[in-house]
Design an enzyme around this catalytic site. Structure first.
Site: not given
Lengths: 415, 271
Positions: B49, B60
């Site tokens: 990814e 995140d």
């Protein structure tokens, strides 16, 4: 005159926008991690039940009258209008007189009551100028909820007084050091907290942005501003205003005062964005004037972004307007032409700030000063019969240090 | 170039879970990032990814935030991301992009999908795009021949899981826990149950991400999932390394440990 939230405050259930998924035309919606979808669904369901529940509405009404101090008055400011070369009349809706010093408490009390209804014990909030953080800390103290407020490090310096107020009210204030260290980053951090602690935590979002149902719910809780003002103008002036003016960052006070006038086609609606150093300089927060359509913080609206979709940092002397996005309903109202949005520079806002203080004895919030400057510009283009309603969304106590610097007043030096 | 389908099928034939590694493009620099991703593949990562650095990464945690901040400060661009994809795909590992939604919408869904496909990318993971808002994206990815990966979370209702799985191609990304990215002492206890709930509604492979950082955790997850996704742990090794050479060594070591982990996961994945 007696005004009751219970019969005037909230939107009828058949309101045309948003749709069931939170879309205001091409704007709004829900762009969030899957982990938050269940919480947003729970919130939407709780709010849908509460908004027609007489018990909830009575509670909110009671707090609005006995705690916030509603209804707030309207005040004509003729010396301000004359000094600003406006031939017509200007009337302020005095949200600055609410408990905690701004309109923010309207929404906060509604969401705090919902938090209790949902059985959650902790609220988190973002804040820019600190007004929403203070209001949230206040409601948390009142209802016995734990409270954490995220605030950009830069803003904790600009608004040190409000940081102290939140702490006095028992809230924990967490300075956010990521990104531009302002409101946008505080929202990011609050979202991260929420996704982690969603089982016992409500994110008490402070403006009409974010994912559905926030834009609708926050609007509804502030709608009382316009509902009251409209009735007050009809009673005291026997007419509707020609125009309504409000400052727009995320846009909660503006939506709150605009909404009751949406169906009054003869009433022009004007939102004043933070023009910073001037839109042409690129250092501004005028999202609708100088931005483009995109997705930020869970909703599709106008935002300040580059060609590849990276958010551009906003700039404004006003921490409360220093946000690169705007509520989706404003984007919708701009697109359909029902409301008009204009930039006001820092300097124009501060001129109006000084003028209202000296001519009327009302020190407004710097955010509010953008609406006041806009009303002066607008009023000069209208005739002597014009009546302009301005949402005086907050008071300027928190801004004294910034204003003193701007006007060259030395603090702590005696006279 | 192999597809996601082939990568999962091969892992299944070998009686193990696939190992999926995440790195943001342009971290710590464009060239070093490509070298690190290549090293991951050489040391046993099956699928890569490539993160598209974004200014507001609200899913995140601090580790990925720091890496993304560094990439953006270093001048990350979509062209750089696509160049990274092209270079990593050349290793033979199926390469996806993980991107928040606004950079895709801003460039235009059709244009983004077409450019990624031309660069050799096989799909896109969109952590903040629920299928409810994805009509144009479904059309664009189908038209470009890209897989589109949506996420499920422990809080997802069965109805939501069905809707997500119905819109997804490639594999379903199961977030192991309620929270943001980042290493945790233990993988969320709800992950196994979540994977089972996804399996009940789809034959697509299910990969588990969020909080996996060690070979032991990878083995544990491989016991019940088709794929194990690791991001922050790689980035932490890179942040801790004194120089690029040390970062390469550290990334290879972790990829090797995790690759052994997905092979130790028992029992072998059965469908």
């Amino acid at each position: 005159m007696t005004l009751h939230l219970t019969n005037l405050g909230l939107i009828p259930a058949d309101s045309a926008v948003p749709d069931a998924a939170g879309h205001f035309g091409a704007f709004g919606g829900r762009f969030v991690p899957e982990a938050l979808v269940a919480a947003l669904d729970e919130l939407a369901a709780a709010y849908a039940a509460a908004r027609t529940d007489p018990t909830f509405l009575a509670e909110l009404d009671h707090l609005a009258r006995t705690y916030t101090g509603r209804p707030t008055p309207i005040t004509e400011v003729p010396r301000f209008a004359a000094a600003g070369d406006v031939p017509g009349r200007i009337v302020l809706k005095r949200e600055d007189l609410n408990h905690t010093g701004s309109h923010k408490i309207n929404n906060v009390l509604g969401q705090a009551l919902l938090t209790v209804r949902m059985g959650k014990r902790r609220v988190i909030a973002e804040t820019g100028a600190g007004q929403h953080g203070v209001a949230t800390a206040t409601a948390a103290a009142l209802l016995g909820l734990d409270c954490v407020v995220y605030m950009g490090l830069e803003d904790t310096r600009r608004q040190a007084l409000n940081v102290a107020r939140m702490k006095l009210l028992g809230a924990e204030v967490i300075p956010v050091t990521s990104g531009s260290q302002t409101l946008k980053d505080a929202i990011n951090e609050a979202m991260r907290d929420w996704v982690t602690n969603v089982a016992d935590t409500h994110y008490l979002l402070g403006t009409v942005a974010g994912p559905h149902p926030f834009p609708q719910m926050v609007r509804d809780f502030h709608r009382v501003i316009g509902v009251e003002a409209r009735a007050q103008l009809l009673e005291e002036f026997d007419r509707l205003p020609d125009a309504v003016a409000a400052c727009v960052g995320g846009g909660s006070n503006a939506i709150g005062i605009f909404h009751a006038f949406l169906d009054d086609a003869e009433v022009a609606l004007h939102g004043y964005e933070a023009g910073g150093d001037g839109v042409a300089t690129g250092r501004h927060a005028a999202t609708i004037t100088g931005g483009s359509v995109g997705v930020l913080h869970g909703t599709r609206s106008f935002l300040l972004q580059d060609d590849e979709g990276q958010t551009i940092e906003s700039h404004s002397i006003s921490a409360g307007l220093d946000y690169p996005g705007v509520g989706p309903e404003h984007a919708y109202l701009a697109q359909v032409g029902r409301a008009h949005y204009h930039p006001i520079t820092d300097a124009e806002a501060m001129d109006a700030f000084g003028l209202l203080s000296r001519t009327e004895g009302i020190i407004p919030a710097i955010e509010t000063a953008h609406a006041l400057a806009g009303a002066l510009q607008l009023g000069r283009t209208l005739g002597p019969d014009a009546l302009i309603l301005v949402n005086c969304s907050g008071r300027g106590d928190k801004d004294v240090a910034t204003a003193a610097r701007w006007f060259g007043i030395e603090l702590g030096e005696g006279v | 170039m192999s597809t996601l389908h082939e990568a999962f099928a091969r892992a299944r034939r070998e009686g193990r879970a696939a190992l999926i590694g995440y790195l943001p493009s342009g971290f710590p620099s464009q060239a070093e990032g490509i070298a690190l991703a290549t090293a991951m593949v050489e040391a046993g990562v099956d699928i890569v990814e490539v993160g598209l650095p974004y200014s507001d990464p609200l899913m995140d945690g601090p580790v990925i935030q720091a890496a993304v901040h560094q990439a953006l400060t270093g001048g990350s661009s979509l062209a750089n991301v696509l160049a990274t994809v092209e270079a990593v795909a050349a290793t033979g590992a199926p390469t996806l992009v993980m991107s928040y939604w606004n950079p895709i919408e801003r460039v235009g869904v059709g244009s983004f999908a077409a450019r990624l496909a031309r660069a050799g990318g096989v799909g896109v993971i969109t952590p903040d795009l629920p299928p409810d808002e994805a009509d144009a994206w479904l059309e664009a990815t189908t038209s470009a021949g890209l897989d589109r990966v949506f996420l499920v979370a422990p809080s997802s209702t069965d109805a939501r899981i069905g809707a997500v799985a119905g819109a997804t191609t490639g594999f379903v990304y199961a977030a192991s826990t309620m929270g943001v990215t980042g290493a945790r002492a233990a993988v969320g206890a709800g992950a196994r149950e979540l994977v089972a709930r996804v399996r009940a509604v789809t034959d697509l492979p299910v990969a588990v991400g969020l909080g996996v950082s060690t070979g032991e955790q990878a083995a544990q997850v491989a016991g019940y999932a088709d794929g194990v996704i690791v991001g922050s742990a790689f980035i932490q090794r890179i942040l801790d390394a004194p120089d690029h050479a040390a970062a390469l060594v550290a990334v290879r070591a972790l990829a090797g440990e995790l690759a052994a982990g997905v092979r130790a996961g028992s029992p072998a994945v059965t469908r």
